[in-house]
Design a protein around this motif. Structure first.
Motif, PDB file in Angstrom:
ATOM      1  N   ARG A  11       0.822  -1.217   0.000  1.00 29.59           N
ATOM      2  CA  ARG A  11       0.000   0.000   0.000  1.00 29.59           C
ATOM      3  C   ARG A  11       0.857   1.269   0.000  1.00 29.59           C
ATOM      4  NH1 ARG A  11      -3.075  -1.491   3.739  1.00 29.59           N
ATOM      5  NH2 ARG A  11      -4.737  -2.341   2.431  1.00 29.59           N
ATOM      6  N   GLY A  12       0.558   2.172  -0.953  1.00 26.77           N
ATOM      7  CA  GLY A  12       1.226   3.465  -1.009  1.00 26.77           C
ATOM      8  C   GLY A  12       2.572   3.474  -1.696  1.00 26.77           C
ATOM      9  N   HIS A  13       2.947   2.371  -2.352  1.00 31.28           N
ATOM     10  CA  HIS A  13       4.275   2.314  -2.970  1.00 31.28           C
ATOM     11  C   HIS A  13       4.231   2.092  -4.482  1.00 31.28           C
ATOM     12  CE1 HIS A  13       6.472   2.384   0.858  1.00 31.28           C
ATOM     13  NE2 HIS A  13       5.492   1.634   1.327  1.00 31.28           N
ATOM     14  N   ASP A  14       3.046   1.971  -5.073  1.00 34.68           N
ATOM     15  CA  ASP A  14       2.898   1.826  -6.530  1.00 34.68           C
ATOM     16  C   ASP A  14       3.746   0.698  -7.100  1.00 34.68           C
ATOM     17  OD1 ASP A  14       1.117   3.964  -6.655  1.00 34.68           O
ATOM     18  OD2 ASP A  14       2.735   5.429  -6.871  1.00 34.68           O
ATOM     19  N   CYS A  15       3.875  -0.382  -6.335  1.00 30.63           N
ATOM     20  CA  CYS A  15       4.656  -1.519  -6.824  1.00 30.63           C
ATOM     21  C   CYS A  15       3.778  -2.750  -7.026  1.00 30.63           C
ATOM     22  CB  CYS A  15       5.794  -1.842  -5.860  1.00 30.63           C
ATOM     23  SG  CYS A  15       5.280  -2.022  -4.139  1.00 30.63           S
TER      24      CYS A  15
END
Length: 400
Positions: free
Chosen positions: A340-344
């Motif tokens: 979550r929140g890391h665009d991976c």
């Protein structure tokens, strides 16, 4: 410094055993600590993962697993006698070794270790998801519900008798609000991926001398691989993965689904095989666990995690360290905190197979999208490097 780890066995191919090997090897080889691993159910079986020759592995020969499947009433006395023998033998051993730190993996030794007076600081690690226990307890009825509640509270009481409880996720930590000393230390990367230049970046933050393009085979071959890793069991939700793959297989003739995992749960494994045959899916391949998982990540393009629950999920950070984008159910506990929140990667509401299939379609049909997420995945994985995570353990040891 002397460190003793305690668990039931190291012959399994699970994530807990893999992480134990990496941490113990780091302490023994890098920090030159004196490391011992004490097991109860070895029975002469070799470790699945490699342990340093500097580590002493000691089997107490208690063999609790011999009681599995026995009538609960009939095994009460044998189990009690094994516990007494376990405490006696472990106490004698620890008083001979005189460790600075003793660590329980929350197995059979959990209710024994804290009672032993050997002068060591005692830590207990939780590698499981407590939220799942809460959900299961709500579904139980009658006497089984009372037993489940008792065991749930008992685990908290056991953990509270240690100098520190270590969880793998913040979500799990919050569920031990009745334990005074709790620390969250996630699992470290257990593999060392090749260094590579970040894709689609105008300039690498590392010098060309330090950062060399690795020969990643993704998007350079005729067949792409969707990868899934884990024990073939209900926990990993491979029945949902087969249903999802059945929905998209015909759309992507150049893609294959590769699943790596052990088959101890034979009924579930046979159920998965029957699903594959009935759906006439010819591009799903199930492989046994491998001790060369690096090669598997290297040849893959995308990682799917359909677990119903997790303690952490090691395959996510391992896959990301090889630049694999991740599509995962947002199950308890682990995937959400990692992604979550890391665009991976993409998190999907648990059980929403249609949304999961659509997320896979997005990646499988767009190599540029995969590359963008790949760069972010590689960066995020560095947060779980062995040096970063082991630094947290060293800090904990010093603070105790």
């Amino acid at each position: 410094m002397k460190i003793v780890y305690m668990t039931y066995g190291i012959h399994y191919s699970g994530g807990m055993e893999r992480v134990l090997s990496v941490k113990a090897n780091y302490f023994a080889e890098v920090l030159e600590y004196e490391v011992y691993i004490v097991i109860t159910d070895g029975k002469g079986r070799s470790p699945f993962f490699k342990f340093s020759d500097k580590i002493q592995i000691i089997d107490l020969g208690i063999n609790y697993r011999d009681l599995v499947g026995m009538n609960p009433l009939k095994k009460c006395i044998p189990y009690f006698l094994k516990k007494l023998r376990h405490q006696r033998k472990l106490s004698r051993l620890l008083n001979e070794i005189k460790p600075d730190i003793s660590i329980s993996m929350f197995q059979y030794e959990a209710s024994v270790l804290h009672k032993i007076k050997d002068g060591s600081k005692k830590i207990i690690e939780s590698h499981f998801c407590r939220a799942v226990d809460l959900l299961r307890n709500k579904e139980k009825h009658g006497i089984s519900k009372y037993i489940a509640k008792y065991l749930f509270k008992k685990n908290s009481k056991i953990a509270s008798r240690y100098d520190c409880l270590v969880t793998l996720t913040e979500d799990d930590l919050r569920l031990y609000d009745d334990v005074k000393s709790v620390r969250c230390i996630p699992n470290p990367l257990t593999i060392t991926p090749p260094t590579y230049v970040l894709r689609n970046s105008p300039a690498s933050t590392e010098s060309a001398h330090d950062c060399v393009e690795a020969d990643f085979p993704r998007d350079r071959k005729n067949t792409n691989i969707l990868l899934a890793i884990g024990r073939i069991s209900y926990q990993k939700g491979f029945d949902n993965l087969v249903k999802i793959w059945a929905d998209i297989e015909k759309e992507f003739p150049n893609w294959e689904l590769h699943i790596y995992g052990s088959h101890e749960d034979r009924p579930y494994y046979e159920y998965i095989q029957s699903m594959i045959q009935e759906s006439k899916l010819n591009r799903i391949f199930i492989f046994n666990p491998t001790d060369n998982i690096e090669k598997v990540y290297e040849k893959s393009d995308l990682l799917a995690v359909t677990s119903n629950y997790e303690g952490f999920n090691l395959s996510i950070i391992e896959g990301m360290s090889y630049g694999l984008p991740v599509v995962s159910f947002d199950c308890p506990c682990g995937p959400g905190e990692i992604l979550r929140g890391h665009d991976c990667g993409v998190l999907i509401a648990p059980g929403d197979n249609r949304a999961f299939a659509n997320a896979l379609r997005g990646f499988m049909s767009n190599s540029e999208l995969r590359k963008r997420y790949s760069d972010k995945a590689y960066v995020r994985a560095k947060d779980f490097s062995i040096d970063n995570i082991m630094g947290k353990w060293i800090t904990l040891f010093r603070e105790l």
